[in-house]
Design a protein around this motif. Structure first.
Motif, short mmCIF file in Angstrom:
data_model
loop_
_atom_site.label_atom_id
_atom_site.label_comp_id
_atom_site.label_asym_id
_atom_site.label_seq_id
_atom_site.Cartn_x
_atom_site.Cartn_y
_atom_site.Cartn_z
N ASN A 9 0.83 -0.96 -0.07
CA ASN A 9 -0.09 -0.09 -0.02
C ASN A 9 0.86 1.35 -0.04
O ASN A 9 0.30 2.23 -0.57
CB ASN A 9 -0.84 -0.14 1.11
N ALA A 56 0.44 4.32 -2.84
CA ALA A 56 0.14 5.82 -2.03
C ALA A 56 0.87 6.70 -3.09
O ALA A 56 0.48 7.70 -3.48
CB ALA A 56 0.14 5.85 -0.62
N ARG A 107 0.13 6.83 -6.78
CA ARG A 107 -1.02 7.42 -7.05
C ARG A 107 -0.84 9.05 -7.35
O ARG A 107 -1.56 9.58 -8.16
CB ARG A 107 -1.94 7.14 -5.69
#
Length: 102
Positions: free
Chosen positions: A67, A71, A74
């Protein structure tokens, strides 16, 4: 003893005779070329956690290991899209998918 003639084919030869396999190989090649185009934009410590995923009908997926990587990437999606446009490798969308590995 039954002697069977074995024919060995390369993946390229097999794909030439199989439209479905040829399509998959073309999609994989398109995906890898896009990853190579943006690779230097991915922070070096995160690169090992990013793999090229499916590319179909202009939509491209990046497979991520965690993750934290998702992040950060993104935030970089607009930069990736700009780079891909500049190199003639446009995409309609880039999707990020975290794959949970045991």
């Amino acid at each position: 003893m039954n002697v069977r003639s074995q024919h060995q084919f390369t993946l390229l030869q097999a794909s030439e005779n199989n439209p479905g396999l040829a399509k998959l190989m073309a999609q994989q090649k398109a995906s890898l070329s896009r990853l190579r185009a943006i690779e230097m934009l991915i922070p070096a410590p995160l690169r090992p956690f990013v793999k090229s995923g499916p590319f179909e009908d202009g939509a491209w997926c990046l497979m991520l290991s965690n993750n934290t990587t998702a992040a950060k990437l993104r935030q970089l999606l607009p930069t990736f899209e700009e780079k891909l446009r500049a190199t003639g490798l446009e995409v309609t969308s880039i999707r990020l998918k975290v794959s949970r590995q045991p």
